[in-house]
Design an enzyme around this catalytic site. Structure first.
Site, PDB file in Angstrom:
ATOM      1  N   GLU A  96       0.830  -1.210   0.000  1.00  0.00           N
ATOM      2  CA  GLU A  96       0.000   0.000   0.000  1.00  0.00           C
ATOM      3  C   GLU A  96       0.866   1.262   0.000  1.00  0.00           C
ATOM      4  OE1 GLU A  96      -3.087  -0.209  -1.147  1.00  0.00           O
ATOM      5  OE2 GLU A  96      -3.705  -1.431   0.543  1.00  0.00           O
ATOM      6  N   ASP A 136       3.156   2.263  -4.700  1.00  0.00           N
ATOM      7  CA  ASP A 136       3.170   2.369  -6.171  1.00  0.00           C
ATOM      8  C   ASP A 136       3.710   3.696  -6.680  1.00  0.00           C
ATOM      9  OD1 ASP A 136       0.841   3.808  -5.510  1.00  0.00           O
ATOM     10  OD2 ASP A 136      -0.369   2.926  -7.119  1.00  0.00           O
ATOM     11  N   SER A 157     -24.319   8.051 -17.708  1.00  0.00           N
ATOM     12  CA  SER A 157     -24.075   7.038 -16.689  1.00  0.00           C
ATOM     13  C   SER A 157     -25.375   6.621 -16.034  1.00  0.00           C
ATOM     14  CB  SER A 157     -23.132   7.589 -15.612  1.00  0.00           C
ATOM     15  OG  SER A 157     -23.161   6.721 -14.503  1.00  0.00           O
ATOM     16  N   ALA A 213     -15.414   3.519  -1.863  1.00  0.00           N
ATOM     17  CA  ALA A 213     -15.163   2.428  -0.927  1.00  0.00           C
ATOM     18  C   ALA A 213     -13.717   1.934  -0.989  1.00  0.00           C
ATOM     19  CB  ALA A 213     -16.119   1.269  -1.213  1.00  0.00           C
ATOM     20  N   SER A 263     -13.284   2.346  -8.072  1.00  0.00           N
ATOM     21  CA  SER A 263     -14.377   2.581  -9.020  1.00  0.00           C
ATOM     22  C   SER A 263     -13.928   3.550 -10.120  1.00  0.00           C
ATOM     23  CB  SER A 263     -15.611   3.117  -8.301  1.00  0.00           C
ATOM     24  OG  SER A 263     -15.316   4.317  -7.628  1.00  0.00           O
ATOM     25  N   ASP A 298      -4.025   0.870  -9.445  1.00  0.00           N
ATOM     26  CA  ASP A 298      -5.446   0.572  -9.671  1.00  0.00           C
ATOM     27  C   ASP A 298      -5.754   0.354 -11.149  1.00  0.00           C
ATOM     28  OD1 ASP A 298      -5.381   1.145  -7.024  1.00  0.00           O
ATOM     29  OD2 ASP A 298      -6.467   3.044  -7.178  1.00  0.00           O
TER      30      ASP A 298
HETATM   31  C1  GLA Z   1      -5.073   4.645  -4.177  1.00  0.00           C
HETATM   32  C2  GLA Z   1      -4.253   5.045  -5.404  1.00  0.00           C
HETATM   33  C3  GLA Z   1      -3.221   3.994  -5.750  1.00  0.00           C
HETATM   34  C4  GLA Z   1      -2.398   3.589  -4.529  1.00  0.00           C
HETATM   35  C5  GLA Z   1      -3.305   3.297  -3.339  1.00  0.00           C
HETATM   36  C6  GLA Z   1      -2.530   3.050  -2.081  1.00  0.00           C
HETATM   37  O1  GLA Z   1      -5.855   3.524  -4.487  1.00  0.00           O
HETATM   38  O2  GLA Z   1      -5.091   5.236  -6.515  1.00  0.00           O
HETATM   39  O3  GLA Z   1      -2.375   4.452  -6.791  1.00  0.00           O
HETATM   40  O4  GLA Z   1      -1.442   4.577  -4.222  1.00  0.00           O
HETATM   41  O5  GLA Z   1      -4.217   4.346  -3.097  1.00  0.00           O
HETATM   42  O6  GLA Z   1      -1.767   1.894  -2.187  1.00  0.00           O
END
Ligand code: GLA
Length: 390
Positions: free
Chosen positions: A36, A39, A70, A129, A133, A178
């Protein structure tokens, strides 16, 4: 995502725009198993795709017009938004439309001749959440346009373009996890991703076969106010890298951590951020090694250690996330942690199949006793990444 959903989204497109769409695509949300905030430090992450998807019915246009609709706005009663591709400009749009139009902007910026589109979107990825999304919306539009305009871009290239849309067009300083998860994950696997060069390894992750389950607990605490805090963490990590004379914190090896912390002197905040990132990269490598050696239950404590680090060093947890983790562990879970950006959103819980009911009930009761909004609990099985569905 069922065939029925694709057909229903295509049908709604026809009502809105008067013709069948050229195709329908789906892109999933994700949970992150471990890794976490690594990235944007060139580090390691390990997300997997959820069965929840953003679905897009799309047709090309040649007249420079982009029409967007949407099903998730105003209970599907919102109007069609009409834009011109030539007018798209960074940070000009604060609405949901910034995600799809940002992707069109990023594709055009990269030199791809996207001359317009009609798009209807419908998503089952819960918004706010911490389950990506927004990335699902971006990736589904990018994949649809990639196919329709025959751009030949690979999943990781689409992810990069979507990240650019979010960083520059939407104005959110997110990393690459993500979008890559949504574009590249495979069913039954977690994605071990090196965010420096985007090299990937699909790691089989079939908990059911081993008598375990992974629960997602959406605390219902929306993380929308977190953007400023996210940027602060990112800036702090960059400061740490600069002070240590490395390109990114990924370059600080785990066994050099103590020496690095000594060199940071009394800048306590930067020391905490650096400690989280360096230990978190190590935890991702540990989890990969454990899964590859078949020692799946042993990842539990590593996940839990990740939560402690996010709570105490990175300081992005909240009382609801901590309550999920503490309650789950006290009721037999093998491991638990917050997942995603933090300050709300969701936690994940690894548990024996036989303990799922007790864990779920205990978390729900603890939330009720604390006066928190009831959480939404569901089981997550690694699903497929973005694909054409019709
Ligand atoms: C969000 C960001 C990701 C990442 C996470 C934490 O989801 O979009 O790029 O940094 O937080 O790991």
């Amino acid at each position: 995502m069922s065939v029925d959903t694709a057909a229903a989204v295509a049908e709604r497109f026809k009502e809105l725009y008067g013709a069948e769409p050229e195709g329908v695509w789906a892109a999933p949300g994700r949970v992150n198993l471990i890794g976490e905030h690594t990235d944007y430090n060139d580090g390691f992450v390990m997300p997997f795709a959820l069965p929840h998807t953003a679905v897009a019915a799309v047709s090309r246009r040649t007249d420079g017009v982009l029409r967007l609709h949407s099903a998730d706005i105003d209970g599907d009663a919102g109007g069609v938004v009409e834009l011109r591709v030539d007018d798209l400009a960074p940070e000009s749009d604060r609405n949901w439309t910034a995600y799809p139009s940002g992707v069109v902007w990023a594709l055009r910026q990269a030199g791809h001749a996207v001359t317009g589109a009609d798009i209807h979107l419908a998503s089952t990825v819960p918004a706010g959440a911490g389950l990506s999304s927004s990335a699902a919306l971006e990736v589904v539009v990018a994949l649809a346009l990639n196919d329709l305009y025959d751009l030949g871009l690979k999943g990781w290239q689409l992810a990069r373009l979507c990240q650019r849309a979010e960083n520059v067009y939407v104005g959110a300083p997110v990393g690459i996890m993500d979008q890559t998860a949504s574009a590249c994950c495979e069913a039954g696997h977690a994605l071990f991703l090196d965010t420096r060069d985007l090299s990937q390894k699909q790691i089989p992750f079939d908990l059911a076969a081993e008598g375990m389950r992974l629960l997602v607990v959406d605390t219902q605490v929306k993380h929308s106010h977190s953007e400023g805090e996210y940027g602060k963490r990112r800036a702090g990590c960059e400061k740490g890298a600069a002070l240590l004379g490395v390109g990114a914190l990924r370059d600080v090896a785990y066994d050099e951590l103590d020496a690095a912390l000594d060199r940071l002197g009394d800048d306590e905040e930067v020391r905490r951020l650096v400690r989280h990132i360096v230990t978190e990269d190590q935890r991702v490598e540990q989890v990969v090694a454990l899964l590859e050696s078949g020692d799946t239950r042993a990842i539990g404590p590593v996940l839990t250690a990740g939560h402690a680090s996010l709570r105490d060093d990175f300081r992005i947890s909240c009382p609801e996330l901590d309550l999920v983790v503490d309650t789950a562990l006290a009721n037999g879970a093998l491991g638990a942690r917050m997942t995603g950006g933090g300050f709300g959103g969701s936690a994940i819980v690894l548990a024996e199949a036989a303990d799922v009911e007790t864990v779920t009930k205990s978390v729900e009761e603890a939330f009720a006793a604390a006066g928190f909004t009831a959480p939404r609990v569901f089981e997550a099985v690694p699903a497929a990444g973005a694909r054409r569905v019709r």
